[in-house]
Design a protein around this motif. Structure first.
Motif, mmCIF file in Angstrom:
data_model
loop_
_atom_site.group_PDB
_atom_site.id
_atom_site.type_symbol
_atom_site.label_atom_id
_atom_site.label_comp_id
_atom_site.label_asym_id
_atom_site.label_seq_id
_atom_site.Cartn_x
_atom_site.Cartn_y
_atom_site.Cartn_z
ATOM 1 N N ARG A 70 24.543 -9.920 -9.844
ATOM 2 C CA ARG A 70 23.840 -9.324 -10.983
ATOM 3 C C ARG A 70 22.918 -8.194 -10.564
ATOM 4 N N VAL A 71 23.382 -7.401 -9.605
ATOM 5 C CA VAL A 71 22.590 -6.273 -9.110
ATOM 6 C C VAL A 71 23.497 -5.038 -9.050
ATOM 7 N N LEU A 72 22.993 -3.936 -9.619
ATOM 8 C CA LEU A 72 23.769 -2.691 -9.605
ATOM 9 C C LEU A 72 23.279 -1.779 -8.488
ATOM 10 N N VAL A 73 24.184 -1.437 -7.581
ATOM 11 C CA VAL A 73 23.855 -0.523 -6.471
ATOM 12 C C VAL A 73 24.839 0.640 -6.511
ATOM 13 N N GLU A 74 24.527 1.691 -5.746
ATOM 14 C CA GLU A 74 25.428 2.848 -5.805
ATOM 15 C C GLU A 74 26.522 2.779 -4.736
ATOM 16 N N MET A 75 27.436 3.729 -4.814
ATOM 17 C CA MET A 75 28.608 3.739 -3.920
ATOM 18 C C MET A 75 28.217 3.713 -2.440
ATOM 19 N N ALA A 76 27.129 4.413 -2.102
ATOM 20 C CA ALA A 76 26.685 4.460 -0.702
ATOM 21 C C ALA A 76 26.469 3.038 -0.181
ATOM 22 N N CYS A 77 25.966 2.183 -1.048
ATOM 23 C CA CYS A 77 25.699 0.787 -0.682
ATOM 24 C C CYS A 77 26.982 -0.036 -0.782
ATOM 25 N N GLY A 78 27.828 0.329 -1.742
ATOM 26 C CA GLY A 78 29.118 -0.343 -1.898
ATOM 27 C C GLY A 78 29.928 -0.292 -0.610
ATOM 28 N N ALA A 79 29.770 0.775 0.153
ATOM 29 C CA ALA A 79 30.501 0.905 1.428
ATOM 30 C C ALA A 79 30.175 -0.272 2.347
ATOM 31 N N ALA A 80 28.901 -0.651 2.428
ATOM 32 C CA ALA A 80 28.500 -1.776 3.287
ATOM 33 C C ALA A 80 29.005 -3.101 2.703
ATOM 34 N N LEU A 81 28.855 -3.258 1.393
ATOM 35 C CA LEU A 81 29.273 -4.510 0.749
ATOM 36 C C LEU A 81 30.778 -4.719 0.886
ATOM 37 N N ALA A 82 31.525 -3.596 0.897
ATOM 38 C CA ALA A 82 32.983 -3.670 0.997
ATOM 39 C C ALA A 82 33.432 -4.275 2.323
ATOM 40 N N ALA A 83 32.581 -4.253 3.330
ATOM 41 C CA ALA A 83 32.945 -4.879 4.612
ATOM 42 C C ALA A 83 33.276 -6.353 4.384
ATOM 43 N N ILE A 84 32.585 -6.962 3.429
ATOM 44 C CA ILE A 84 32.830 -8.376 3.131
ATOM 45 C C ILE A 84 33.894 -8.519 2.050
ATOM 46 N N TYR A 85 33.731 -7.784 0.947
ATOM 47 C CA TYR A 85 34.659 -7.963 -0.180
ATOM 48 C C TYR A 85 36.088 -7.525 0.152
ATOM 49 N N SER A 86 36.245 -6.560 1.073
ATOM 50 C CA SER A 86 37.611 -6.066 1.367
ATOM 51 C C SER A 86 38.294 -6.881 2.462
ATOM 52 N N GLY A 87 37.563 -7.815 3.075
ATOM 53 C CA GLY A 87 38.160 -8.620 4.141
ATOM 54 C C GLY A 87 38.094 -7.947 5.510
ATOM 55 N N LEU A 88 37.392 -6.819 5.577
ATOM 56 C CA LEU A 88 37.314 -6.067 6.834
ATOM 57 C C LEU A 88 36.718 -6.889 7.986
ATOM 58 N N LEU A 89 35.736 -7.715 7.654
ATOM 59 C CA LEU A 89 35.095 -8.502 8.726
ATOM 60 C C LEU A 89 36.080 -9.470 9.365
ATOM 61 N N HIS A 90 36.941 -10.053 8.531
ATOM 62 C CA HIS A 90 37.952 -10.962 9.082
ATOM 63 C C HIS A 90 38.897 -10.201 10.007
ATOM 64 N N ARG A 91 39.248 -8.966 9.587
ATOM 65 C CA ARG A 91 40.130 -8.153 10.445
ATOM 66 C C ARG A 91 39.452 -7.896 11.800
ATOM 67 N N LEU A 92 38.149 -7.572 11.758
ATOM 68 C CA LEU A 92 37.428 -7.313 13.016
ATOM 69 C C LEU A 92 37.404 -8.560 13.898
ATOM 70 N N GLN A 93 37.317 -9.721 13.250
ATOM 71 C CA GLN A 93 37.356 -10.978 14.020
ATOM 72 C C GLN A 93 38.746 -11.200 14.599
ATOM 73 N N ASP A 94 39.776 -10.940 13.765
ATOM 74 C CA ASP A 94 41.168 -11.108 14.238
ATOM 75 C C ASP A 94 41.445 -10.194 15.432
ATOM 76 N N GLU A 95 40.833 -9.005 15.381
ATOM 77 C CA GLU A 95 41.056 -8.038 16.464
ATOM 78 C C GLU A 95 40.175 -8.328 17.683
ATOM 79 N N GLY A 96 39.333 -9.350 17.568
ATOM 80 C CA GLY A 96 38.446 -9.712 18.676
ATOM 81 C C GLY A 96 37.256 -8.782 18.836
ATOM 82 N N ARG A 97 37.006 -7.959 17.805
ATOM 83 C CA ARG A 97 35.875 -7.021 17.912
ATOM 84 C C ARG A 97 34.576 -7.653 17.419
ATOM 85 N N LEU A 98 34.710 -8.714 16.642
ATOM 86 C CA LEU A 98 33.563 -9.562 16.288
ATOM 87 C C LEU A 98 33.936 -10.984 16.701
ATOM 88 N N PRO A 99 32.970 -11.776 17.137
ATOM 89 C CA PRO A 99 33.297 -13.129 17.599
ATOM 90 C C PRO A 99 33.716 -14.074 16.468
#
Ligand code: PLV
Length: 351
Positions: free
Chosen positions: A292-321
């Motif tokens: 329930r919080v409205l933020v702008e696109m600049a912030c959406g870029a950071a949030l997308a790391a979670i919503y797009s599944g990017l963090l899981h990809r980084l874990q799969d690639e061994g770049r995050l533990p």
């Protein structure tokens, strides 16, 4: 009984007890800052997605609508109030912070923004009492004009991302988190957005301050506003031809030198990643629905790391533990968004 002898203060004789009181008041003023200690919220829905606790540092709730007030407030305090006025070039949010701080300090502010800044931001800047000039297409054009005004009008230049005092101010975001989470609460990674790299430099400084330098940073940009990613890939700073992303507040054509240097530093782990404008917008919308919080696109870029599944990809690639410790997401905020702007973005990006 204690004697209350007279002392000189500013050429006037006053009693010792009065002087003591003024000294206390004075130290209070010196310690005062313009930013707030923002909430650190645990998001259940984001934690579920990430598979680890997600803590949101809610910089959207700063008085100027973004984290920028930390650095800009600190910089303006250090530069002092004697200035004829300040001039700040901005995609919007640095300008909001500069206008707010200048108003509180009783100093005139001129904010130079590019034509990509939406009318709501220009109105909000005027509401803060700032004079607004619209110059050029992107932030770099507006910045050239701000630097010219510094020369011709004798105004004090307030940079939006490239100054050690800004980074020092931004670093407070990490010391606040450390104070909230306690010594055993060290994050598994920090997720943030990169425009010109000021927030990144401040967060690195903050991690150094609290002894968390081994914590990886996931530095997010959108395709088309990706000067940091381009520099990391090229192994040197590069200047983008144009800003083609709708995340205009990430739209500096060249990342600051210090951010690039940090990317090359062996002691730090900075992972530079990109999302599309569509992914950033989807993140803004999901965040609005779920948190329930409205933020702008600049912030959406950071949030997308979670919503797009990017963090899981980084874990799969061994770049995050795996498993990953708690995630700290800097919800950088932003004033360049309202329902009309959101609808325009939807129409533009979802066709
Ligand atoms: N915005 C700057 C630079 O624009 C400005 O003038 O407002 N999140 C939000 C909401 C921002 O407004 C910005 C920067 C960033 C993230 C990125 O911060 P930076 O520039 O310190 O990396 C061109």
């Amino acid at each position: 009984m204690m004697s209350d002898k007279s002392v000189a203060l500013g050429g006037v004789m006053i009693s010792e007890s009065e002087a003591r009181l003024r000294r206390i008041d004075c130290s209070y003023i010196m310690a005062e800052h313009f930013h707030l200690n923002t909430p650190l919220l645990e998001s259940v829905s984001m934690s579920r997605r990430a598979g680890t606790p997600v803590f949101l540092k809610m910089e959207n709730s700063q008085p100027s609508g973004s984290f920028k007030i930390r650095g800009i407030g600190h910089l303006c305090q250090q530069l002092g109030t004697k200035s004829k006025g300040v001039v700040c070039s901005s995609g919007g949010n640095a300008g909001m912070a500069a206008a707010y701080v200048a108003r509180k300090m009783g100093v005139p502010a001129t904010i130079v923004v590019p034509s990509s800044s939406p009318p709501t931001v220009i109105q909000k800047l005027k509401d803060q009492g700032a004079a607004v000039q619209i110059v050029g297409k992107v932030w770099d054009d507006a910045n050239a004009e701000a630097l010219r005004l510094t020369e011709t009008e004798g105004l004090t230049y307030v940079p939006p991302f490239d100054h050690p005092l800004l980074w020092q101010g931004h670093a407070s975001v990490i010391s606040e988190v450390a104070a909230s989470l306690g010594p055993s609460g060290k994050p598994g990674a920090v997720v943030l957005s990169v425009g010109g790299g000021g927030l990144l430099c401040g967060v690195v400084q903050g991690l150094k301050d609290v002894g968390w330098t081994e914590v990886p940073i996931v530095a997010m940009e959108t395709v088309g506003a990706d000067c940091f990613n381009a520099a990391v890939k090229a192994g040197r700073r590069v200047t983008l031809d144009d800003i083609t992303s709708e995340a205009k507040c990430l739209g500096a054509k060249t990342v600051c030198e210090q951010a690039f240097k940090y990317s090359q530093c062996k002691e730090l782990k900075i992972i530079s990643e990109l999302v599309t404008d569509q992914q950033a917008l989807h993140a803004v919308e999901t965040f609005l629905d779920e948190e329930r919080v409205l933020v702008e696109m600049a912030c959406g870029a950071a949030l997308a790391a979670i919503y797009s599944g990017l963090l899981h990809r980084l874990q799969d690639e061994g770049r995050l533990p795996t498993p990953l410790g708690p995630l700290l997401v800097i919800v950088c905020g932003g004033s360049s968004v309202d329902m009309e702007q959101l609808t325009n973005l939807r129409n533009k990006l979802q066709t």
